[in-house]
Write an enzyme that holds these catalytic residues in place. Structure first.
Site, PDB file in Angstrom:
ATOM      1  N   LYS A  95      27.122  41.976  62.575  1.00  0.00           N
ATOM      2  CA  LYS A  95      27.899  40.739  62.553  1.00  0.00           C
ATOM      3  C   LYS A  95      28.176  40.203  63.959  1.00  0.00           C
ATOM      4  O   LYS A  95      28.586  39.057  64.107  1.00  0.00           O
ATOM      5  CB  LYS A  95      29.210  40.935  61.789  1.00  0.00           C
ATOM      6  CG  LYS A  95      30.223  41.849  62.435  1.00  0.00           C
ATOM      7  CD  LYS A  95      31.487  41.920  61.585  1.00  0.00           C
ATOM      8  CE  LYS A  95      32.550  42.803  62.228  1.00  0.00           C
ATOM      9  NZ  LYS A  95      33.785  42.858  61.408  1.00  0.00           N
ATOM     10  N   ASP A  96      27.958  41.030  65.007  1.00  0.00           N
ATOM     11  CA  ASP A  96      28.154  40.572  66.380  1.00  0.00           C
ATOM     12  C   ASP A  96      26.980  39.767  66.911  1.00  0.00           C
ATOM     13  O   ASP A  96      27.095  39.105  67.949  1.00  0.00           O
ATOM     14  CB  ASP A  96      28.378  41.765  67.323  1.00  0.00           C
ATOM     15  CG  ASP A  96      29.713  42.454  67.099  1.00  0.00           C
ATOM     16  OD1 ASP A  96      30.626  41.822  66.529  1.00  0.00           O
ATOM     17  OD2 ASP A  96      29.838  43.634  67.492  1.00  0.00           O
ATOM     18  N   ARG A 143      38.578  34.446  60.314  1.00  0.00           N
ATOM     19  CA  ARG A 143      38.276  34.502  58.878  1.00  0.00           C
ATOM     20  C   ARG A 143      39.382  35.222  58.123  1.00  0.00           C
ATOM     21  O   ARG A 143      39.836  34.758  57.073  1.00  0.00           O
ATOM     22  CB  ARG A 143      36.939  35.236  58.673  1.00  0.00           C
ATOM     23  CG  ARG A 143      36.619  35.567  57.207  1.00  0.00           C
ATOM     24  CD  ARG A 143      35.439  36.524  57.104  1.00  0.00           C
ATOM     25  NE  ARG A 143      35.678  37.797  57.764  1.00  0.00           N
ATOM     26  CZ  ARG A 143      36.306  38.824  57.221  1.00  0.00           C
ATOM     27  NH1 ARG A 143      36.786  38.738  55.986  1.00  0.00           N
ATOM     28  NH2 ARG A 143      36.478  39.947  57.893  1.00  0.00           N
ATOM     29  N   ARG A 144      39.809  36.375  58.645  1.00  0.00           N
ATOM     30  CA  ARG A 144      40.878  37.112  57.975  1.00  0.00           C
ATOM     31  C   ARG A 144      42.197  36.352  58.036  1.00  0.00           C
ATOM     32  O   ARG A 144      42.956  36.310  57.058  1.00  0.00           O
ATOM     33  CB  ARG A 144      41.046  38.491  58.613  1.00  0.00           C
ATOM     34  CG  ARG A 144      39.856  39.427  58.381  1.00  0.00           C
ATOM     35  CD  ARG A 144      40.133  40.814  58.944  1.00  0.00           C
ATOM     36  NE  ARG A 144      38.963  41.676  58.803  1.00  0.00           N
ATOM     37  CZ  ARG A 144      38.384  42.330  59.794  1.00  0.00           C
ATOM     38  NH1 ARG A 144      38.865  42.226  61.032  1.00  0.00           N
ATOM     39  NH2 ARG A 144      37.338  43.105  59.577  1.00  0.00           N
ATOM     40  N   ARG A 161      43.754  42.534  69.537  1.00  0.00           N
ATOM     41  CA  ARG A 161      42.428  42.984  69.953  1.00  0.00           C
ATOM     42  C   ARG A 161      42.531  44.449  70.300  1.00  0.00           C
ATOM     43  O   ARG A 161      43.595  45.038  70.315  1.00  0.00           O
ATOM     44  CB  ARG A 161      41.942  42.175  71.164  1.00  0.00           C
ATOM     45  CG  ARG A 161      41.208  40.892  70.794  1.00  0.00           C
ATOM     46  CD  ARG A 161      40.203  40.519  71.878  1.00  0.00           C
ATOM     47  NE  ARG A 161      39.137  41.505  71.993  1.00  0.00           N
ATOM     48  CZ  ARG A 161      38.294  41.565  73.012  1.00  0.00           C
ATOM     49  NH1 ARG A 161      38.404  40.719  74.023  1.00  0.00           N
ATOM     50  NH2 ARG A 161      37.345  42.485  73.046  1.00  0.00           N
ATOM     51  N   ARG A 167      44.540  49.673  67.470  1.00  0.00           N
ATOM     52  CA  ARG A 167      45.077  48.796  66.423  1.00  0.00           C
ATOM     53  C   ARG A 167      45.868  49.599  65.401  1.00  0.00           C
ATOM     54  O   ARG A 167      46.953  49.186  64.966  1.00  0.00           O
ATOM     55  CB  ARG A 167      43.938  48.033  65.737  1.00  0.00           C
ATOM     56  CG  ARG A 167      43.182  47.100  66.664  1.00  0.00           C
ATOM     57  CD  ARG A 167      42.181  46.241  65.909  1.00  0.00           C
ATOM     58  NE  ARG A 167      41.276  45.543  66.823  1.00  0.00           N
ATOM     59  CZ  ARG A 167      40.597  44.458  66.502  1.00  0.00           C
ATOM     60  NH1 ARG A 167      40.706  43.930  65.307  1.00  0.00           N
ATOM     61  NH2 ARG A 167      39.798  43.887  67.368  1.00  0.00           N
ATOM     62  N   CYS A 259      30.546  33.821  64.830  1.00  0.00           N
ATOM     63  CA  CYS A 259      31.331  34.930  64.297  1.00  0.00           C
ATOM     64  C   CYS A 259      32.824  34.698  64.404  1.00  0.00           C
ATOM     65  O   CYS A 259      33.612  35.436  63.807  1.00  0.00           O
ATOM     66  CB  CYS A 259      30.951  36.239  64.993  1.00  0.00           C
ATOM     67  SG  CYS A 259      31.296  36.249  66.768  1.00  0.00           S
TER      68      CYS A 259
END
Length: 328
Positions: A95-96, A143-144, A161, A167, A259
């Site tokens: 996805k990157d 997106r989230r 980040r 996280r 992305c």
């Protein structure tokens, strides 16, 4: 760019074969998934593989991905090393990758992908529906952010980040961290790959939060001119995963989104009347969660790219461009 050889893996079956050099980011997740590919390649071919750590722009900066230019910040330096002959292959979180192909490079293998869904890690073992209004939820993905807001649960979304463990440490009750958040949302695949699956309090249903295009998938690249490495890497290929990811990323590309856009797409292989078929879902959601468009399409695996483009065209006809522009 900084590149450092860190490990050579020579399997008993490899004999005196010259090791392949695999370029990867230095994060725990990147090294873990690259090591898994290296071990699978050695097991399949008998060729040893060494990891070469490469620092990328996304690793060196604490700024939000969108501020860095979004697409490509985690892969440009690795691709440069590959083109310059400093490494022989590279492993990326699929996805990157930018949706446009990179001249001189070949996406030689897409291995079987992990579960692509998003996962919640919350205090006290809570699920998303059990978190009270006002709960602070950390995520760095637009997106989230958009899809969580669209659920209308009254959650406060906090931009974050950092690597997976940093996280997780921000969730209240976690040892050794600030504990300033009630929960974080991460890719289930990443948690699984580094042995943190036990931290998941809920795997989010795609009907609530649809995954990012290619989430959970890996992309293994080599130089187009390197026929030997291309042939070796082909043994790691999973055709079903590639078809799913091609459909998802064709949707993303046709929407002309990167992305960091609030775009989701998720394809699955299901048994149809004439054999295996792709079932593709996609959505675009306003960043404030106020509106969204969703759609789905079904077709043969061989038509993956055209299926994605057709679904993107449908979403654009229904106002997807305006929703993406509203978040810029």
């Amino acid at each position: 760019m900084t590149a450092t050889d860190v490990q050579v893996t020579a399997s008993p079956a490899s004999g005196t074969a010259t090791p392949l050099r695999l370029g990867t980011r230095a994060s725990v997740l990147a090294r873990t998934q690259s090591r898994a590919v290296a071990d699978a390649l050695t097991a399949a071919t008998g060729v040893p593989v060494e990891l070469v750590l490469i620092s990328t722009e996304g690793d060196r900066s604490s700024a939000a991905i969108a501020q860095l230019g979004g697409t490509g910040v985690f892969v440009t330096a690795i691709r440069r090393a590959l083109l310059d002959g400093e490494v022989d292959l590279a492993v990326h979180s699929y996805k990157d990758l930018p949706t446009a192909p990179e001249p001189g490079l070949n996406l030689a293998a897409v291995p079987v992908r992990e579960d692509p869904r998003d996962a919640l890690v919350a205090r006290d073992g809570l699920t998303l529906g059990e978190l009270p209004p006002g709960s602070r939820i950390g995520t760095g993905a637009p997106r989230r952010v958009a899809q969580l807001r669209a659920l209308g649960l009254g959650l406060e979304i906090v931009p974050i980040r950092g690597n997976v463990d940093s996280r997780l440490a921000r969730v209240a009750g976690s040892p050794g961290g600030p504990g300033d958040l009630d929960a974080v949302v991460l890719a289930r695949a990443g948690l699984s790959r580094i042995g943190r699956r036990d931290r998941i309090t809920e795997t989010l249903d795609p009907l609530q939060v649809l995954p990012a295009p290619a989430q959970g998938a890996l992309a293994v690249e080599c130089r187009t001119s390197d026929a030997r490495t291309r042939e070796l890497l082909g043994r790691l290929e999973d055709p079903a995963t590639r078809a799913c990811v091609v459909a998802e990323r064709a949707t993303l590309a046709a929407l002309e989104a990167g992305c960091s856009a609030p775009v989701a797409a998720y394809a699955e292989v299901a048994e149809g009347e004439s054999g295996p078929e792709l079932f593709l879902r996609a959505s675009v959601t306003a960043l404030d969660g106020s509106d969204s468009v969703r759609g789905s399409a079904t077709g043969p695996l061989t038509d993956a790219a055209s299926l994605g483009r057709a679904l993107a065209a449908e979403l654009l006809d229904r106002g997807a461009a305006a929703l993406m522009a509203a978040g810029e």
